[in-house]
Scaffold this active site. Structure first.
Site, PDB file in Angstrom:
ATOM      1  N   ASN A  40      23.609  66.166  44.750  1.00 50.56           N
ATOM      2  CA  ASN A  40      24.109  66.633  46.040  1.00 50.56           C
ATOM      3  C   ASN A  40      23.610  68.057  46.270  1.00 50.56           C
ATOM      4  OD1 ASN A  40      26.526  64.836  44.876  1.00 50.56           O
ATOM      5  ND2 ASN A  40      26.567  64.728  47.084  1.00 50.56           N
ATOM      6  N   ARG A  81      33.057  64.047  41.016  1.00 45.70           N
ATOM      7  CA  ARG A  81      32.886  62.608  41.212  1.00 45.70           C
ATOM      8  C   ARG A  81      31.406  62.261  41.441  1.00 45.70           C
ATOM      9  NH1 ARG A  81      30.545  59.124  44.576  1.00 45.70           N
ATOM     10  NH2 ARG A  81      31.087  60.508  46.309  1.00 45.70           N
ATOM     11  N   ASP A  82      30.860  62.644  42.592  1.00 47.72           N
ATOM     12  CA  ASP A  82      29.482  62.251  42.908  1.00 47.72           C
ATOM     13  C   ASP A  82      28.507  62.878  41.925  1.00 47.72           C
ATOM     14  OD1 ASP A  82      27.442  61.016  44.247  1.00 47.72           O
ATOM     15  OD2 ASP A  82      27.752  62.011  46.153  1.00 47.72           O
ATOM     16  N   HIS A  94      22.218  64.694  49.998  1.00 48.05           N
ATOM     17  CA  HIS A  94      21.653  64.821  48.656  1.00 48.05           C
ATOM     18  C   HIS A  94      20.311  65.539  48.802  1.00 48.05           C
ATOM     19  CE1 HIS A  94      24.364  62.140  46.173  1.00 48.05           C
ATOM     20  NE2 HIS A  94      24.824  61.949  47.395  1.00 48.05           N
ATOM     21  N   CYS A 114      19.905  61.015  41.331  1.00 45.63           N
ATOM     22  CA  CYS A 114      19.792  59.885  42.242  1.00 45.63           C
ATOM     23  C   CYS A 114      19.246  58.721  41.440  1.00 45.63           C
ATOM     24  CB  CYS A 114      18.858  60.232  43.398  1.00 45.63           C
ATOM     25  SG  CYS A 114      18.603  58.875  44.533  1.00 45.63           S
ATOM     26  N   HIS A 129      27.096  64.734  54.368  1.00 42.69           N
ATOM     27  CA  HIS A 129      26.997  64.574  52.908  1.00 42.69           C
ATOM     28  C   HIS A 129      25.510  64.388  52.579  1.00 42.69           C
ATOM     29  CE1 HIS A 129      28.735  62.638  49.092  1.00 42.69           C
ATOM     30  NE2 HIS A 129      27.473  62.241  49.041  1.00 42.69           N
TER      31      HIS A 129
END
Ligand code: HMG
Ligand code: MG
Length: 298
Positions: free
Chosen positions: A249, A15-16, A209, A240, A207
């Site tokens: 991430n 997802r991310d 990055h 990003c 979480h």
């Protein structure tokens, strides 16, 4: 506070990671990615997002992805939902866990979801009510906990307030996101301490990055505070949108290697995870974003 004995990794690559990749690997490969990850010992794999396809075209195939994967027993496959419409789509596709997301920064939340933080929390209330009635677990995200690309500094009090509200609303776990990867360890630790004073540590996740290469150091600082849930993405997938060419991430392989080195259990087969990361990197047409993945593949 010492290190936790066990850490649960929430794998957010599908997802991310993929929502921020320029190359779309296609629905079949997304399904294969999740099925491969399901064999590595991971217990949480964030599968996709039922958001507006106009806002995030990479997640337009959410229903097909969820329908296509082989759900392994003991593994949770949460999906992002921004509103009731997303919740309905997720449920129709068979989701058993969802995640709602807002931010500590007003400016960021407006750009990301076209809503103020208060408006997004209002959108979540009916989602939480329905999820509770349906026996669906809800995770909550707070973005921009260590800085915002629009507003700059984000007061800790705002992070604490939003995390507290999501927890009070019924989110079983609150993931604290350094969305732009700007944080450094002492700040990350202070942020976690401030939130943990109001929300139990057992209900918190981190979480990070890796935009500025600080993610692993930030994870370590937070582990020392006792956090036991870490979000990460295989192969360090993603990027990003606010920093061109930036990393995504923190890589799951790198986090797992560090955890095992610290004597912390994850239940994850690291060589298999690293192999999956290299397979994904090849599909994305680049080197794996995980140093561990690269070393193990040499
Ligand atoms: P909006 O345009 O204000 O929505 O977007 P709306 O309610 O006015 O609806 C507009 C159109 O979108 C309508 O369609 C709706 O049906 C449709 P139209 O009539 O124009 O054809 N729509 C939807 N379609 C499918 N699924 C839905 C949905 N909702 C409305 N759920 C909205 C508001 C929240 C929908 C939009 O801003 C959105 O989808 N944003 C998602 C942004 C996003 O996914 N960002 C990335 C995830 S967050 C993140 O990555 C951070 C995190 O990793 C943690 C961290 O790192 O900090 C989690
Ligand atoms: Mg993120």
């Amino acid at each position: 506070m010492g290190f936790p004995a066990d850490v649960r990794i929430v794998e957010v690559g599908p997802r991310d990671g993929l929502q921020n990749e320029k190359i779309d690997i296609g629905t079949a490969h997304k399904i294969e990615l999740i099925d491969r990850l399901s064999k590595t010992g991971l217990r949480s794999i964030e599968a996709t997002a039922f958001v507006s396809p106009k806002w995030v075209p990479q997640m337009a195939d959410a229903a097909e992805v969820l329908a296509g994967i082989t759900r392994a027993p003991g593994i949770s496959y949460p999906v992002l939902v921004p509103n009731e419409q997303g919740y309905e789509r997720a449920r129709a596709a068979g989701a058993a866990e969802v995640a709602v997301f807002t931010a500590a920064s007003e400016a960021f939340n407006l750009k990301n979801t076209n809503a103020t933080v208060a408006q997004s929390l209002d959108r979540f209330r009916p989602v939480l009510e329905r999820a509770h009635a349906d026996g669906v677990r809800v995770r909550g995200y707070v973005s921009t906990v260590l800085g915002c690309p629009y507003q700059g500094e984000v007061p800790l009090a705002d992070v604490v307030r939003v995390a507290r509200e999501l927890h009070a609303m019924g989110c079983y776990e609150i993931s604290l996101g350094d969305t732009i990867g700007i944080g450094t360890p002492v700040k990350a630790r202070a942020m976690l301490q401030a939130v943990a004073a109001e929300v139990p540590m057992a209900a918190l996740a981190i979480h990070f990055h890796d935009t500025y290469g600080q993610a692993l150091a930030n994870v370590l600082a937070c582990l020392e505070e006792g956090v036991a849930v870490v979000d990460s993405a295989v192969s360090g997938a993603g990027g990003c949108p606010y920093a061109k060419g930036a990393s995504g991430n923190v890589a799951s392989e790198d986090v797992v290697y560090m955890l095992h080195g610290l004597g912390i259990r994850t239940g994850i087969d690291l060589p298999l995870l690293a192999e999956t990361g290299r397979w994904l990197a090849a599909l994305l047409g680049r080197d794996t974003g995980s140093k561990v993945g690269k070393a193990l593949g040499a």
